[in-house]
Each structure stands twice: as C-alpha cells, then as structure tokens.
Design an enzyme around this catalytic site. Structure first.
Site, PDB file in Angstrom:
ATOM      1  N   MET A 106      -1.992  25.087  96.766  1.00 56.81           N
ATOM      2  CA  MET A 106      -0.937  24.811  95.789  1.00 56.81           C
ATOM      3  C   MET A 106      -0.465  26.137  95.190  1.00 56.81           C
ATOM      4  SD  MET A 106      -1.664  21.113  94.150  1.00 56.81           S
ATOM      5  CE  MET A 106      -2.764  21.614  92.819  1.00 56.81           C
TER       6      MET A 106
ATOM      7  N   LEU B 205      -2.498  31.986  94.250  1.00 55.91           N
ATOM      8  CA  LEU B 205      -3.681  32.312  95.071  1.00 55.91           C
ATOM      9  C   LEU B 205      -4.699  33.143  94.302  1.00 55.91           C
ATOM     10  CD1 LEU B 205      -1.775  33.228  98.368  1.00 55.91           C
ATOM     11  CD2 LEU B 205      -2.710  31.005  97.692  1.00 55.91           C
TER      12      LEU B 205
ATOM     13  N   GLU C 261      -9.073  34.731  94.774  1.00 53.98           N
ATOM     14  CA  GLU C 261     -10.014  35.223  95.792  1.00 53.98           C
ATOM     15  C   GLU C 261     -10.569  34.112  96.669  1.00 53.98           C
ATOM     16  OE1 GLU C 261     -10.965  38.136  96.895  1.00 53.98           O
ATOM     17  OE2 GLU C 261      -9.608  39.179  95.525  1.00 53.98           O
ATOM     18  N   GLY C 262     -10.698  32.919  96.092  1.00 51.50           N
ATOM     19  CA  GLY C 262     -11.202  31.785  96.874  1.00 51.50           C
ATOM     20  C   GLY C 262     -10.257  31.477  98.030  1.00 51.50           C
ATOM     21  N   HIS C 263      -8.960  31.354  97.716  1.00 56.56           N
ATOM     22  CA  HIS C 263      -7.969  31.143  98.777  1.00 56.56           C
ATOM     23  C   HIS C 263      -8.011  32.281  99.793  1.00 56.56           C
ATOM     24  CE1 HIS C 263      -5.781  29.070  95.318  1.00 56.56           C
ATOM     25  NE2 HIS C 263      -5.892  28.104  96.199  1.00 56.56           N
TER      26      HIS C 263
ATOM     27  N   GLN D 228     -15.370  24.628  99.225  1.00 59.74           N
ATOM     28  CA  GLN D 228     -16.415  23.726  98.749  1.00 59.74           C
ATOM     29  C   GLN D 228     -16.216  23.380  97.264  1.00 59.74           C
ATOM     30  OE1 GLN D 228     -18.830  22.182 100.414  1.00 59.74           O
ATOM     31  NE2 GLN D 228     -19.398  21.235  98.466  1.00 59.74           N
TER      32      GLN D 228
ATOM     33  N   GLN E 259     -12.834  16.349  97.585  1.00 66.48           N
ATOM     34  CA  GLN E 259     -11.645  16.505  98.436  1.00 66.48           C
ATOM     35  C   GLN E 259     -12.059  16.830  99.871  1.00 66.48           C
ATOM     36  OE1 GLN E 259      -7.859  18.721  97.324  1.00 66.48           O
ATOM     37  NE2 GLN E 259      -8.893  20.285  98.515  1.00 66.48           N
TER      38      GLN E 259
ATOM     39  N   SER F 237      -7.148  28.177  90.165  1.00 72.74           N
ATOM     40  CA  SER F 237      -5.872  28.565  89.562  1.00 72.74           C
ATOM     41  C   SER F 237      -5.816  28.094  88.116  1.00 72.74           C
ATOM     42  CB  SER F 237      -4.708  27.966  90.354  1.00 72.74           C
ATOM     43  OG  SER F 237      -4.830  28.301  91.714  1.00 72.74           O
TER      44      SER F 237
END
Lengths: 281, 281
Positions: free
Chosen positions: A30, A33, A35-37, A148, A153, A186
């Site tokens: 979504m 962005l 660091e996870g993305h 994770q 989801q 986010s």
C-alpha cells in the site's frame, strides 16, 4: 523502472516479460515503503528475473471509520526507494481503475478470517483477498512475497492461493524490526514521540512469552496474562486482542501445542498496531 | 488425447504446452456431452493450438434436494466423443481433488446472481464462479467457451472475468437445438417420451415472443402472458419463472428496450429445463 497506472499498459508490459521467458517476483504494497517492504523487494529481485511491486491503498479493505483517507501516501519517495532495490515495475492504479462503476466480484476465505483482526475489522480480509486476486491476475507472478508482520493476512492468502489453485509460489519473510524491536509499519508514522517509545512493549511482551514457552510454560492464560501485564506498562496502550492460536486453523488454544501463533493488536491513541511471533513447542 | 485426474500432473502438462508457446482453448463441462458441448469444443479446437475440456460434476453448484447424485455421468462415452472433436486433454478430477478437506475459499459475483436462476437456486452461482476460477487457474486458457443456453451463467462469468482481471478471452456461442427447437442439455435425458415431446413448447414460446417484439410489441407483461399461455399447452409443464431483463444488469424490464434477455425455467416432472433468447429492440 517503469511506473504504470493503467491496466491495458500493464498487460502489454507483462506479456512482453512473459514472452521473454523471464520469471516475475511480485510484492503487493500500500506504499509508504519501509525497510520491511524493501527487504521483501530485495529478496524478490534476487530470486526472479523481473521484480514488480504494486502501490495501491485498497479502499475495499478499510472499514467505515478506519484510516483509508489518512493512510500515508508519498509516491515520489516510494519511487526513489523502489529504484534503490532494482525494482523493474511499479503498478500504481487509481481506485477507479481497480474498481470501476458497477464492480461486483469478491473473493472470500471463510473460517481463517473469523478471528484475530477479522473479528475487529469485518470485511477487511474480503478486501484483501479480492484485491490480491486481481493483482495476481494482472501481474501473473511466479513468486509473491509477504511479510510475517501481517500474520493472519499471510495465512489467509496462502489458503486462498492453495484453494483456488493459483499457480505461484507464496513466500512469507520474517518481520523487519526497528532497533527497539517495534515491527516496521507505515502506520508507525502516526505515533507521537511518546507513543513511539512506548510501542516497544509489544515485541518485548512477545519475547517474554517465547521465553516462558521455552522454559516449559504451556498454559495459554498464564502467557496471555504476562503479555497483557507488560503491554499495560505503556500508559497509552489499549489492548484490542492478545490471542494464541493454532497456525493450522487459527483457532484459539488452551494449551500451547504444535505450531502456535501469538498475535496481538494494540491501539496507541488512534493508531492500531499489530505484531506476532510463531512458536513451535 | 490425455485424460488427467490429478492436479499435479495437469500442472506439468499445461506447463509443457505453455512452454511451447501454444494457445489453449478450454471448455468446462459437467460431462455427458451433447452436440452443444461438441460445437463449443470444435470452435475451441479451430481457434487454438491446444484444446482442453474439464469433466467435473461440481457439488458446490447443486443445492440440497437438487440432482447432484443423479446427474448423468458416462466418462467412456464422453471420451469417445471428445476424441472425435480433436480434444487434446480431458481434466476429470475427483471431488476430493478439487475440494480437499478444509476447503474454504469462494468467489462471488453480486447483483447479477440475485434474479432468474439465482433466485430459485441459492448458492448455485457461488459454486459456478468458484469452480470456474479454479479451473481457469489450473488450465490457464487463452480462450474459454460457454454456451448461450446458460445465459445467466455466461453473464455472471463474464462479469467475474472482467472484475477479477482474468487474462483470457471469454466467448459465448449460440444455443444448440434439437430439430424441434429444444435446447440441448444433459438433463433432457431425464424426460419421459411424453415430456420430451411437450418440452418443445419452450422454444416455441420464445420464438413467438420474438415475433411479437419484431411486430412492435413492447409491453413485457403482454409478452410474458403469451409465453406462459404457450408453455401451459404442455400438460406436464410447471413454470418456475419467465423473466424479461436488461442484459446490462439482468434487472427486470417493464418495457422492452435495448438488449433484452427473455429467460425461462420450467419443470417437467422433476426435470428443470432452462432456455432463453436475446432481443435487440
């Protein structure tokens, strides 16, 4: 890197990529962005010939009174970050492009969506499974990457992929965390400095739960009480749920057994944060 | 021609076909093939490099008390007929292969499924859209072929394909009819000789409706009355519905206007038959 907003152009581009026999790695997001993305994107880049992401704040997965309008958006920043990971394509459609007037088809996973976030966000997962089906049909990926952090989801989408025989590899990568353990999201941007500091209790409580389990504690109520006590140290925290469920069916457990998901949702002011760990006992 | 029963083998075969760059034409069926199916298959063969059909009596689209158990099955006969059309692959899975224990994902088209057959067969179209999504994901066709006889099904599936951005061409071919006009259907086999003879009134009534419309009649109630009177000439006919709807949204019309679907469902004893015509006024 190409930024595509319309479906007709996307189809054309994906056909070219497929014709060359290139494998496609896809990360739906979504936007805004973090660091996870980026870690999902880097893995997708490494494991595939062509790496694509979508940036789409999907209204269908937001309930009435939720933060659809306020959800942070910054396409210029996302574009720069995506470029840095070697991203080949950003698909960033309008709401109208994804849901034209008269739109009326929905994909639903039953049972797994009833508890945890599904209980407090009715319709949320229907929105997620529907938009992800559309994105998979549009991007035609060989491999897809999810974090994770959104554990339910990931379980729900994996079930959907299996049940509907979608021909792709579904990959879940570990939660990316800040130095103090807060899961990247986010929505962390919404937190006041004080709330941000307090929010570290979430992962702290999960680590303590893991420690208890490793030491032999099996009683779910005991573990939940410890988690709850640690979270309550934070003055602004309002617990929405703390649940310990079987990863097979996401049903509540009384005693830890097999692969267990400890998941929680906690509000700091208006900001709802989630986190989780998986234990094998 | 290969007959495949399991999904793993099917995936392998379809990958080979795709790798060669061959186009795939696909006709989903419930078996007990008749001339209507064969005409779809012949067109699919002509328009594609590789032609596949599925034979699967889908329990999910039958309601309680409907004819799932009694639905006619004859794989040996179907195999012979399929071979005669140049069919390259029959996918004929078990119920367990398609819906393993714990199955829980459903695809639903709203609104278009509310009237006509959807009203008298609750859950029917949910079963159709779900199984067809699975079959499309498994067979990965370039073009799919459906008969106009199941008019609402064709409209619903076309809507699903568009809404979910499925990357395939959706083709609807005219209803195949017996010499006396009865629409071909695997269920015609259930009719007693007397019922079979009477069943010709269905198409006779639709032709008369078309004649009235061509002559200028626009009043839907008048046309429905004429259809009803003709069908009632058959002693065993029990009318379930006669509806005249806009093809855009399948909503009832008071006056003929634009593209109209005249659809009917009539029972002869326990056998439920459907038929329809489309008019442009």
């Amino acid at each position: 890197m190409e930024i595509i907003k319309d479906i007709a152009r996307l189809r054309e581009r994906i056909r070219e990529v497929k014709k060359k026999g290139l494998s496609i790695g896809f990360v739906p997001t979504m936007g805004y962005l973090h660091e996870g993305h980026l870690s999902l994107m880097k893995t997708a880049k490494k494991e595939n010939d062509f790496m694509a992401i979508s940036i789409f704040v999907n209204p269908l997965q937001f309930g009435a009174g939720e933060d659809f309008e306020e959800y942070p958006r910054d396409l210029a920043r996302d574009e720069m970050l995506a470029r840095s990971t070697g991203c080949d394509l950003i698909f960033s459609p309008s709401v109208k492009e994804m849901y034209p007037t008269g739109y009326g088809t929905f994909v639903e996973v039953k049972k797994l969506t009833e508890g945890l976030c599904g209980a407090s966000r009715p319709g949320h997962f229907l929105g997620v499974t529907t938009v992800v089906t559309k994105l998979f049909n549009l991007l035609r990926p060989d491999r897809v990457y999810f974090g994770q952090k959104d554990a339910q989801q990931a379980f729900v989408l994996k079930k959907m992929v299996n049940d509907l025989n979608m021909d792709l590899e579904f990959i879940v990568l570990p939660t990316f965390r800040e130095d103090d353990g807060l899961a990247m999201s986010s929505r962390n941007k919404y937190l006041t400095p004080e709330q941000r500091k307090e929010a570290a209790v979430l992962y702290k409580s999960l680590k303590q739960a893991r420690k208890l389990a490793v030491e032999g504690e099996r009683n779910v109520e005991v573990i939940k009480k410890v988690i709850s006590d640690i979270i309550s140290e934070a003055g602004h925290a309002q617990i929405e749920y703390i649940e310990i469920v079987d990863t097979q069916n996401l049903r509540s457990l009384h005693m830890l057994k097999g692969e267990c998901l400890i998941a929680l949702a906690v509000k700091f002011g208006q900001t709802r944060l989630i986190d989780n760990i998986i234990l094998e006992v």
